[in-house]
Design a protein around this motif. Structure first.
Motif, PDB file in Angstrom:
ATOM      1  N   PRO A 180       3.390  13.413  -4.166  1.00  0.00           N
ATOM      2  CA  PRO A 180       4.810  13.526  -3.633  1.00  0.00           C
ATOM      3  C   PRO A 180       5.106  12.756  -2.424  1.00  0.00           C
ATOM      4  CG  PRO A 180       3.684  15.314  -3.008  1.00  0.00           C
ATOM      5  CD  PRO A 180       2.741  14.443  -3.809  1.00  0.00           C
ATOM      6  N   ASP A 181       6.467  12.432  -2.244  1.00  0.00           N
ATOM      7  CA  ASP A 181       6.746  11.747  -0.782  1.00  0.00           C
ATOM      8  C   ASP A 181       5.997  11.977   0.297  1.00  0.00           C
ATOM      9  OD1 ASP A 181       8.801  10.030   0.205  1.00  0.00           O
ATOM     10  OD2 ASP A 181       8.889  11.565   1.713  1.00  0.00           O
ATOM     11  N   PHE A 182       5.543  10.894   1.116  1.00  0.00           N
ATOM     12  CA  PHE A 182       4.484  11.356   2.138  1.00  0.00           C
ATOM     13  C   PHE A 182       5.106  12.238   3.108  1.00  0.00           C
ATOM     14  CE2 PHE A 182       1.749  10.346   5.608  1.00  0.00           C
ATOM     15  CZ  PHE A 182       0.748  10.711   5.102  1.00  0.00           C
ATOM     16  N   GLY A 183       6.536  11.998   3.333  1.00  0.00           N
ATOM     17  CA  GLY A 183       7.181  12.823   4.244  1.00  0.00           C
ATOM     18  C   GLY A 183       7.251  12.343   5.695  1.00  0.00           C
ATOM     19  N   MET A 184       6.672  10.855   5.875  1.00  0.00           N
ATOM     20  CA  MET A 184       6.810  10.213   7.162  1.00  0.00           C
ATOM     21  C   MET A 184       6.632   8.944   6.816  1.00  0.00           C
ATOM     22  SD  MET A 184       3.976  11.841   9.592  1.00  0.00           S
ATOM     23  CE  MET A 184       2.734  12.792   8.502  1.00  0.00           C
ATOM     24  N   TYR A 186       0.131   7.091   2.126  1.00  0.00           N
ATOM     25  CA  TYR A 186      -1.037   7.801   2.135  1.00  0.00           C
ATOM     26  C   TYR A 186      -2.141   6.743   2.578  1.00  0.00           C
ATOM     27  CZ  TYR A 186      -3.815   7.306  -1.981  1.00  0.00           C
ATOM     28  OH  TYR A 186      -4.537   6.429  -3.053  1.00  0.00           O
ATOM     29  N   ARG A 187      -2.284   5.668   2.122  1.00  0.00           N
ATOM     30  CA  ARG A 187      -3.140   4.712   2.539  1.00  0.00           C
ATOM     31  C   ARG A 187      -2.799   4.025   3.857  1.00  0.00           C
ATOM     32  NH1 ARG A 187      -6.224   2.055  -2.388  1.00  0.00           N
ATOM     33  NH2 ARG A 187      -5.585   3.185  -4.064  1.00  0.00           N
ATOM     34  N   ASN A 199       4.558   7.091  -3.530  1.00  0.00           N
ATOM     35  CA  ASN A 199       3.812   8.114  -3.052  1.00  0.00           C
ATOM     36  C   ASN A 199       4.179   9.330  -3.592  1.00  0.00           C
ATOM     37  OD1 ASN A 199       1.665   8.105  -0.520  1.00  0.00           O
ATOM     38  ND2 ASN A 199       2.490  10.174  -0.970  1.00  0.00           N
ATOM     39  N   GLU A 246       0.953  -1.278  -0.010  1.00  0.00           N
ATOM     40  CA  GLU A 246      -0.121   0.043  -0.257  1.00  0.00           C
ATOM     41  C   GLU A 246       0.841   1.326  -0.041  1.00  0.00           C
ATOM     42  OE1 GLU A 246      -3.308  -0.206  -0.324  1.00  0.00           O
ATOM     43  OE2 GLU A 246      -3.924  -2.116   0.531  1.00  0.00           O
TER      44      GLU A 246
END
Lengths: 280, 280
Positions: free
Chosen positions: B239-243, B205-206, B237, B202
């Motif tokens: 853009p990159d999710f950042g976490m 973000y999911r 993801n 996944e």
């Protein structure tokens, strides 16, 4: 609605809006309403960037409240969906004032989290329909954004999903978004509603699973019926799922005892029509 | 457990099992338990094909009941996950007899739907752990299947997830699978449990959205705490999710007031350990 000029504020509670949207939208508004061009204010937050999101969670929540709580705005229009509304919904709902209740709210997809919460809180002008960024869609983006304006500016009946009527409550959601609200304090009360559901970019087994989830919820089983919107850009299923989205929707409706009421004219596309939450 | 030979029945409630699994599993069982080799019966349904599924819904439900309701089997082992357990869970639960209650049930991923329902119904030997098809995983498939056998044959303590203890209730789920049970009659009562969650394939973000959903459920907020299993093959993801997954899990635990209890040794891989539902 009167002939006075409307004032519309745009915020992006999830993903970042593209920078070319405001000029396109303002030009469209000018051409559609030359005598009473609505003032459309794009909150600077729409263009903020914080990794995945259009600004960090506090920035997005504050932007929503800036528009929602400002008496001078008639409508809060979502700039774009994407992902992120669930991260700010609690702060948004905790910060709303009386000025927020009188506004029109319009969006769909991920922003359905906020529409659900506003509707649950008793707001009366919440609707599912195009976001500002839909103006960038190929072949018909202007029609999509123009439909949103027609709803916000003059409640144009032709902007409505064709089966929407004044005697039956309606609601519309992206399947995955509604699924992710079930069993939480954000789940809207949809008793007696015609529930319209659309999906985008999911494999058929995921559509099947979302519909299992939605139709298994005891409160959802009290809807008047389900209408299936468009399921677009369905990703490959290996092996083939063996059913299409309508067969799957009919299957879960039959199993759950929810009437299947046919197709709805909504989806992640330029033809996405307006569906008010509650009675139009 | 006594030294008598165990009899294990394998069914595939979702996707089809690969045909090379039985020979591999039986050879492994013979090598691990030469003196008391468990008899492992693969129900023919495991190899059935009906579009996406290992046979149509009635075929899969019947196969489950064939094994579950047969006194001669000590354990029902899931052959494979995939997708489809939610389509048969109602028929399965409606067809179980007393013979089914005394069995061990072992699987994970999509089969978590059935594990949840069995646990909810009071079955006492339900566990999250490798399926038969895990024997085909590269570099360690035998270890995964051997761990499942060690649990089913002799309740080997070394098969357990290391933090599992006799004094604290546990449960383990794939995040998406648990999410899709929330707000339905299948949602398990996890009050006071250590809840272990894993995910596979996944986007971040999911994962964030699933954890929003899970931690927003009022009943889930009564767990003892959440442990994060492995999240493997995370898709891009943009853009990159950042976490990362641990930052996201800590975030939602903090927001919901659920203690974050660290990492769990479970996941879609050869190291996936056994997590009993309830007290071991």
């Amino acid at each position: 609605m009167s002939n006075e000029k409307r004032r519309i504020g745009v915020v992006a509670p999830a993903s970042r809006m593209y920078p070319e949207v405001p000029d396109r939208v303002r030009a469209l508004a000018q051409s559609l309403y030359p005598d009473r061009t609505p003032e459309i204010v794009f909150h600077p937050q729409c263009f903020a960037a914080h990794a995945h999101f259009a600004g960090d969670d506090p920035t997005r929540a504050r932007a929503f409240l800036d528009i929602a709580n400002d008496e001078s705005y008639d409508a809060l229009w979502f700039g774009r969906g994407g992902y992120g509304s669930c991260r700010i919904v609690e702060d948004v709902m905790g910060g709303l004032t009386a000025a927020a209740e009188r506004k029109t709210y319009l969006g769909y997809s991920d922003t359905g989290v906020l529409l659900a919460a506003l509707y649950r809180a008793g707001f009366e002008a919440v609707a599912h329909g195009p976001v500002a960024q839909d103006i960038l869609r190929q072949e018909g983006g202007d029609a999509a954004a123009g439909r949103a304006l027609a709803w916000m500016v003059e409640r144009a009946p032709e902007a409505l999903e064709p089966t929407v009527c004044r005697t039956r409550k309606t609601a519309a959601f992206n399947m995955t978004v509604l699924s992710q609200l079930l069993g939480t304090p954000l789940q809207p009360d949809l008793d007696g509603h015609v529930l319209m559901l659309e999906e985008v970019a999911e494999a058929m087994y995921r559509i099947d699973r979302s519909l299992f989830h939605i139709t298994s919820n005891p409160a959802i089983r009290r809807v008047h019926g389900i209408m299936l919107g468009r399921c677009s850009r369905i990703t490959p299923n290996e092996p083939d799922f063996g059913m299409n989205e309508e067969e799957v929707a009919r299957y879960w409706c039959r199993r759950s005892g929810i009437p299947f009421l046919g197709r709805a004219d909504i989806g992640h596309d330029v033809d996405n029509k307006i569906v008010p939450f509650g009675v139009a």
